[in-house]
Design a protein around this motif. Structure first.
Motif, PDB file in Angstrom:
ATOM      1  N   LYS A   1     -20.042   6.970 -15.765  1.00 11.93           N
ATOM      2  CA  LYS A   1     -19.430   5.637 -15.746  1.00 11.93           C
ATOM      3  C   LYS A   1     -18.517   5.498 -14.529  1.00 11.93           C
ATOM      4  CE  LYS A   1     -15.588   6.874 -18.772  1.00 11.93           C
ATOM      5  NZ  LYS A   1     -14.823   6.517 -19.946  1.00 11.93           N
ATOM      6  N   ASN A   2     -17.978   4.313 -14.361  1.00 11.16           N
ATOM      7  CA  ASN A   2     -16.969   4.025 -13.323  1.00 11.16           C
ATOM      8  C   ASN A   2     -17.539   3.889 -11.901  1.00 11.16           C
ATOM      9  OD1 ASN A   2     -14.926   3.905 -15.195  1.00 11.16           O
ATOM     10  ND2 ASN A   2     -14.501   6.088 -15.064  1.00 11.16           N
ATOM     11  N   TRP A   3     -16.615   3.679 -10.990  1.00  6.50           N
ATOM     12  CA  TRP A   3     -16.951   3.411  -9.585  1.00  6.50           C
ATOM     13  C   TRP A   3     -17.181   4.694  -8.799  1.00  6.50           C
ATOM     14  CZ3 TRP A   3     -17.364  -0.414  -5.754  1.00  6.50           C
ATOM     15  CH2 TRP A   3     -17.160   0.017  -4.443  1.00  6.50           C
ATOM     16  N   ILE A   4     -18.221   4.736  -7.951  1.00  9.09           N
ATOM     17  CA  ILE A   4     -18.328   5.814  -6.954  1.00  9.09           C
ATOM     18  C   ILE A   4     -18.637   5.208  -5.594  1.00  9.09           C
ATOM     19  CG2 ILE A   4     -19.261   7.353  -8.708  1.00  9.09           C
ATOM     20  CD1 ILE A   4     -21.802   7.626  -7.028  1.00  9.09           C
ATOM     21  N   ASN A   5     -18.167   5.900  -4.543  1.00 10.10           N
ATOM     22  CA  ASN A   5     -18.635   5.534  -3.210  1.00 10.10           C
ATOM     23  C   ASN A   5     -18.993   6.787  -2.411  1.00 10.10           C
ATOM     24  OD1 ASN A   5     -15.534   4.961  -3.344  1.00 10.10           O
ATOM     25  ND2 ASN A   5     -15.794   5.098  -1.144  1.00 10.10           N
ATOM     26  N   ASP A   6     -18.453   6.994  -1.233  1.00  5.15           N
ATOM     27  CA  ASP A   6     -18.967   7.963  -0.268  1.00  5.15           C
ATOM     28  C   ASP A   6     -19.210   9.382  -0.808  1.00  5.15           C
ATOM     29  OD1 ASP A   6     -17.696   5.773   0.827  1.00  5.15           O
ATOM     30  OD2 ASP A   6     -16.329   6.919   2.075  1.00  5.15           O
ATOM     31  N   PRO A   7     -20.341  10.000  -0.406  1.00  7.49           N
ATOM     32  CA  PRO A   7     -20.474  11.452  -0.620  1.00  7.49           C
ATOM     33  C   PRO A   7     -19.516  12.171   0.319  1.00  7.49           C
ATOM     34  CG  PRO A   7     -22.363  10.613   0.615  1.00  7.49           C
ATOM     35  CD  PRO A   7     -21.506   9.431   0.272  1.00  7.49           C
ATOM     36  N   ASN A   8     -18.882  13.226  -0.145  1.00 10.17           N
ATOM     37  CA  ASN A   8     -17.881  13.960   0.652  1.00 10.17           C
ATOM     38  C   ASN A   8     -18.172  15.455   0.610  1.00 10.17           C
ATOM     39  OD1 ASN A   8     -15.175  11.923  -0.698  1.00 10.17           O
ATOM     40  ND2 ASN A   8     -16.304  11.637   1.178  1.00 10.17           N
ATOM     41  N   GLY A   9     -17.767  16.131   1.656  1.00  9.42           N
ATOM     42  CA  GLY A   9     -17.712  17.599   1.643  1.00  9.42           C
ATOM     43  C   GLY A   9     -18.977  18.307   1.185  1.00  9.42           C
ATOM     44  N   ILE A  10     -20.149  17.721   1.414  1.00  9.41           N
ATOM     45  CA  ILE A  10     -21.365  18.356   0.902  1.00  9.41           C
ATOM     46  C   ILE A  10     -21.641  19.663   1.646  1.00  9.41           C
ATOM     47  CG2 ILE A  10     -22.615  16.493  -0.227  1.00  9.41           C
ATOM     48  CD1 ILE A  10     -23.729  15.667   2.437  1.00  9.41           C
ATOM     49  N   MET A  11     -22.111  20.650   0.892  1.00  6.78           N
ATOM     50  CA  MET A  11     -22.355  21.979   1.476  1.00  6.78           C
ATOM     51  C   MET A  11     -23.171  22.799   0.498  1.00  6.78           C
ATOM     52  SD  MET A  11     -18.821  24.013   0.806  1.00  6.78           S
ATOM     53  CE  MET A  11     -17.604  23.245  -0.225  1.00  6.78           C
TER      54      MET A  11
ATOM     55  N   GLY B   1     -19.872  -1.419 -16.559  1.00  5.35           N
ATOM     56  CA  GLY B   1     -18.937  -0.280 -16.645  1.00  5.35           C
ATOM     57  C   GLY B   1     -19.114   0.751 -15.560  1.00  5.35           C
ATOM     58  N   TRP B   2     -19.902   0.447 -14.535  1.00  4.93           N
ATOM     59  CA  TRP B   2     -20.098   1.410 -13.441  1.00  4.93           C
ATOM     60  C   TRP B   2     -20.532   0.665 -12.201  1.00  4.93           C
ATOM     61  CZ3 TRP B   2     -25.096   1.738 -11.411  1.00  4.93           C
ATOM     62  CH2 TRP B   2     -26.123   1.209 -12.212  1.00  4.93           C
ATOM     63  N   SER B   3     -20.419   1.386 -11.087  1.00  4.70           N
ATOM     64  CA  SER B   3     -20.768   0.774  -9.819  1.00  4.70           C
ATOM     65  C   SER B   3     -21.063   1.854  -8.792  1.00  4.70           C
ATOM     66  CB  SER B   3     -19.588  -0.081  -9.361  1.00  4.70           C
ATOM     67  OG  SER B   3     -19.908  -0.723  -8.167  1.00  4.70           O
ATOM     68  N   GLY B   4     -22.210   1.769  -8.140  1.00  6.86           N
ATOM     69  CA  GLY B   4     -22.554   2.680  -7.047  1.00  6.86           C
ATOM     70  C   GLY B   4     -23.405   3.854  -7.495  1.00  6.86           C
TER      71      GLY B   4
ATOM     72  N   PHE C   1     -19.263  16.398  -3.486  1.00 12.16           N
ATOM     73  CA  PHE C   1     -18.017  15.748  -3.889  1.00 12.16           C
ATOM     74  C   PHE C   1     -18.214  14.275  -3.568  1.00 12.16           C
ATOM     75  CE2 PHE C   1     -17.255  20.017  -2.406  1.00 12.16           C
ATOM     76  CZ  PHE C   1     -16.439  20.581  -3.366  1.00 12.16           C
ATOM     77  N   TYR C   2     -17.519  13.414  -4.248  1.00  3.22           N
ATOM     78  CA  TYR C   2     -17.697  11.994  -3.937  1.00  3.22           C
ATOM     79  C   TYR C   2     -16.462  11.202  -4.322  1.00  3.22           C
ATOM     80  CZ  TYR C   2     -19.093  12.014  -8.876  1.00  3.22           C
ATOM     81  OH  TYR C   2     -19.125  12.214 -10.234  1.00  3.22           O
ATOM     82  N   GLN C   3     -16.275  10.096  -3.646  1.00  4.46           N
ATOM     83  CA  GLN C   3     -15.159   9.192  -3.895  1.00  4.46           C
ATOM     84  C   GLN C   3     -15.371   8.556  -5.271  1.00  4.46           C
ATOM     85  OE1 GLN C   3     -12.630   7.981  -0.934  1.00  4.46           O
ATOM     86  NE2 GLN C   3     -12.987  10.161  -1.176  1.00  4.46           N
ATOM     87  N   TYR C   4     -14.365   8.620  -6.124  1.00  6.11           N
ATOM     88  CA  TYR C   4     -14.552   8.221  -7.519  1.00  6.11           C
ATOM     89  C   TYR C   4     -13.280   7.600  -8.064  1.00  6.11           C
ATOM     90  CZ  TYR C   4     -15.523   8.879 -12.542  1.00  6.11           C
ATOM     91  OH  TYR C   4     -15.725   8.691 -13.881  1.00  6.11           O
ATOM     92  N   ASN C   5     -13.440   6.520  -8.812  1.00  4.99           N
ATOM     93  CA  ASN C   5     -12.306   5.940  -9.544  1.00  4.99           C
ATOM     94  C   ASN C   5     -12.419   6.371 -11.004  1.00  4.99           C
ATOM     95  OD1 ASN C   5     -10.386   4.478 -10.865  1.00  4.99           O
ATOM     96  ND2 ASN C   5     -11.051   2.457 -10.145  1.00  4.99           N
ATOM     97  N   PRO C   6     -11.588   7.311 -11.469  1.00  2.00           N
ATOM     98  CA  PRO C   6     -11.717   7.767 -12.856  1.00  2.00           C
ATOM     99  C   PRO C   6     -11.306   6.720 -13.874  1.00  2.00           C
ATOM    100  CG  PRO C   6      -9.945   8.953 -11.690  1.00  2.00           C
ATOM    101  CD  PRO C   6     -10.493   7.942 -10.728  1.00  2.00           C
ATOM    102  N   LYS C   7     -10.747   5.598 -13.378  1.00  2.00           N
ATOM    103  CA  LYS C   7     -10.169   4.634 -14.328  1.00  2.00           C
ATOM    104  C   LYS C   7     -10.876   3.293 -14.384  1.00  2.00           C
ATOM    105  CE  LYS C   7      -5.573   6.590 -13.955  1.00  2.00           C
ATOM    106  NZ  LYS C   7      -4.266   6.414 -13.326  1.00  2.00           N
ATOM    107  N   GLY C   8     -11.927   3.083 -13.612  1.00  7.16           N
ATOM    108  CA  GLY C   8     -12.539   1.757 -13.670  1.00  7.16           C
ATOM    109  C   GLY C   8     -13.785   1.617 -12.822  1.00  7.16           C
ATOM    110  N   ALA C   9     -14.411   0.447 -12.897  1.00  2.00           N
ATOM    111  CA  ALA C   9     -15.707   0.210 -12.238  1.00  2.00           C
ATOM    112  C   ALA C   9     -15.574  -0.476 -10.884  1.00  2.00           C
ATOM    113  CB  ALA C   9     -16.604  -0.606 -13.155  1.00  2.00           C
ATOM    114  N   VAL C  10     -14.346  -0.642 -10.387  1.00  2.00           N
ATOM    115  CA  VAL C  10     -14.157  -1.144  -9.018  1.00  2.00           C
ATOM    116  C   VAL C  10     -13.415  -0.074  -8.217  1.00  2.00           C
ATOM    117  CG1 VAL C  10     -14.058  -3.566  -9.761  1.00  2.00           C
ATOM    118  CG2 VAL C  10     -11.929  -2.283  -9.459  1.00  2.00           C
ATOM    119  N   TRP C  11     -13.385  -0.231  -6.895  1.00  2.00           N
ATOM    120  CA  TRP C  11     -12.740   0.774  -6.046  1.00  2.00           C
ATOM    121  C   TRP C  11     -11.238   0.879  -6.348  1.00  2.00           C
ATOM    122  CZ3 TRP C  11      -8.886   0.775  -2.338  1.00  2.00           C
ATOM    123  CH2 TRP C  11      -8.814   1.926  -1.539  1.00  2.00           C
ATOM    124  N   GLY C  12     -10.693   2.081  -6.340  1.00  2.09           N
ATOM    125  CA  GLY C  12      -9.249   2.291  -6.539  1.00  2.09           C
ATOM    126  C   GLY C  12      -8.995   3.647  -7.173  1.00  2.09           C
TER     127      GLY C  12
END
Ligand code: DQQ
Length: 573
Positions: free
Chosen positions: A56-66, A346-349, A75-86
């Motif tokens: 669930k929730n918002w995700i954006n950029d992939p990070n630190g892949i290895m 309830g999710w995005s990305g 790793f990825y940018q994630y909002n643990p509290k909601g479906a929009v960025w933040g």
């Protein structure tokens, strides 16, 4: 309304010290929605079967892949509290095959002054002795963007579950002396070693409308010194987010480590343009003694540069997979739906399928192809060859799960002389796809696939070719026309398109589409052009989705080969 292709940057201005620091977030900021709890039903029609997404929730950029001890880390940018960025943290998943993923606790989250207002994008570097290190952007108490270091707590844990931040953070920061823009200084790349044994890293930035890749050097990965000149810059293009700088072999498809240089490699500089939300790249040469990157003639940073993907695909990142000697590209696919719909579901990305990436024989562009591991999900093989598609015909490809499929088709054109003339003003492929959608009859095309289609074809996403001639040459247009992809009018349904550089006198036209409920990720001409569409059918969902091949041109064309498979569901958290 739906997100538009052009990002609206939000600016917050407030007083710091003597002046005004302008703080910028490249994502839409909906402060009141950042902590709205999400509940996601597994039955939702737009959840993916094999494209990466968290529950669930918002995700954006992939990070630190290895890859570390044989385990792939995302790793990825994630909002643990909601479906929009933040509320951005680094969420973490691992995989043995880049297909099935296991979630872990968030790896990096705000915990020290240098990242207390957010842990934004960054990259992993493998230091001598195989030790990973992560450089990432932190948002400090003054909302300035600064660069931080984190290292694994326990190197014997292949899952690298815990990370320690350097007490010396921030390691790179805007100061009165360096004139770095405090609200546009982010997303450090994987670092590379030069012949002087010093590490180099670039960080994305801008000054007014000039995009910048600011270069830093370090002997110990902790103390970083800014170089006098940026590694590269371009005027009138806006902020460079998520830069990526890496070598590719001039010949062959293998990847090489990021520190490799020599006459047998070219270098690629990819930047994510905040203005257009496109990942563009140049190919050039890198002098690692003088630290000068020179893009090849004709390879320039502009809004119309070559792109990794001509659809929805942003903030991508590559890494060198030393286990399989390949370079892999991963990218974020944002929604094309309204924020209200994102909150409702309830999710995005989601993330695109990891792609192997290498330099085309022409040396002028990159080629991308889904990693072969994804083929283990294939089931129910359907195949046919040498089938003529007469003008105006539509044939169904049945016996595959059309909502979750992998389709690979190649076309042959008998009489190229019949191609329509390309008008000199038709230089913008996307615009041409908007004007000449799948319903606009031509001569050689439109022909291709109708995916995520309802049985009455009221809903479908058309991925198709049109062939034109200009003087004595043929020009191939490829479109992903999502204008009829959904009865819901709240989505961004702008068709996507690109010209495909292929010698169709001697080569077949190939198209592979990875269909996954609300994603159509297409690889054309063997991966020379990729287009990802984000679609939200209301009729063509699950078992009611159909797959067709079509030809809406007046001239017959031949399907020389078609292979299609249902795709099994992967374990994606
Ligand atoms: N997303 C991150 C930034 C980056 C942007 C914030 C790109 O670090 O510039 O979530 O999508």
């Amino acid at each position: 309304m739906a997100n538009s292709n052009i990002a609206f940057s939000l600016f917050f201005a407030f007083f710091v010290g003597h002046g005004i620091v302008e703080l910028q977030a490249s994502h839409h900021v909906y402060s009141h929605l950042q902590t709205v709890k999400s509940s996601v039903s597994a039955k939702q029609p737009y959840r993916t079967g094999y494209h990466f997404q968290p529950p669930k929730n918002w995700i954006n950029d992939p990070n630190g892949i290895m890859v570390y001890k044989g385990v792939y880390h995302l790793f990825y940018q994630y909002n643990p509290k909601g479906a929009v960025w933040g509320n951005i943290v680094w969420a973490h998943s691992t995989s043995k095959d880049l297909v099935n993923w296991t979630p872990h606790e968030a790896a990096i989250y705000p915990s020290q002054p240098s990242d207390i207002n957010g842990c934004w994008s960054g990259s992993a570097t493998i230091l001598p002795g195989g030790k990973p290190a992560i450089l990432y952007t932190g948002i400090d108490p003054l909302n300035r963007q600064v660069q931080n270091l984190a290292i694994p707590k326990n190197l014997s844990d292949p899952y690298l579950r815990e990370w320690i931040k350097s007490a010396k953070n921030p390691l790179m920061q805007p100061t009165a002396q360096n004139h770095i823009n405090a609200s546009s200084f982010r997303d450090p790349t994987t670092a590379w070693l030069g012949p002087d044994k010093q590490w180099r890293v670039i960080v994305g930035s801008k000054v007014n409308r000039q995009g910048l890749a600011i270069l830093f050097k370090s002997k110990d990965f902790v103390n970083w010194v800014q170089s006098k000149t940026p590694l590269d810059s371009a005027k009138n293009i806006g902020m460079w987010e998520c830069p990526d700088f890496f070598p590719v072999l001039v010949k062959g498809r293998n990847g090489v480590d990021t520190s490799i240089n020599g006459p047998y490699v070219k270098h690629v500089l990819k930047v994510s343009l905040d203005d257009t939300r496109h990942d563009i790249y140049t190919i050039g040469s890198y002098d690692n003694v003088k630290d000068v990157y020179t893009p090849d003639k004709g390879s320039i940073e502009s809004y119309s540069s070559v792109r990794y993907d001509y659809g929805k695909y942003y903030a991508s990142k590559t890494f060198f997979d030393n286990v399989k000697n390949r370079r892999i590209l991963m990218g974020w696919i944002n929604e094309s739906s309204s924020v209200a719909d994102d909150i409702k579901k309830g999710w995005s990305g989601v993330h695109a399928i990891p792609r192997k990436i290498w330099l085309d024989g022409s040396g002028k562009q990159l080629v991308q192809w889904p990693v072969p591991e994804i083929q283990k999900l294939r089931a129910n093989h359907v195949s046919f060859a040498n089938k003529t598609l007469r003008g105006g015909s539509v044939i169904e490809i049945s016996n595959v799960n059309a909502a979750q499929a992998d389709v690979d088709v190649s076309f042959e054109i008998a009489d190229l002389e019949k191609a329509e003339v390309l008008k000199p003003s038709w230089t913008n492929a996307q615009l041409l796809c908007s004007r000449k959608g799948a319903l606009v009859k031509g001569r050689l095309g439109p022909f291709g696939l109708l995916v995520l289609a309802s049985d009455d074809l009221k809903e479908n996403t058309a991925v198709f070719f049109r062939i034109f001639k200009r003087q004595n040459k043929h020009v191939v247009l490829i479109c992903s026309d999502q204008s009829r992809s959904s009865l819901n009018q709240d989505n961004d349904k702008t068709p996507y398109g690109a010209f495909l550089d292929v010698d169709i006198q001697h080569q077949k036209l190939s198209l592979r589409s990875l269909i996954d409920h609300s994603i159509v990720e297409s690889f054309c001409g063997g991966g020379k052009v990729c287009i990802t569409s984000r679609v939200y059918p209301t009729l063509a969902i699950n078992k009611a989705a159909h797959l067709y091949a079509f030809n809406n041109g007046t001239q017959a064309i031949k399907i020389s080969k078609l292979n299609a498979w249902s795709m099994k569901t992967a374990k994606i958290n």
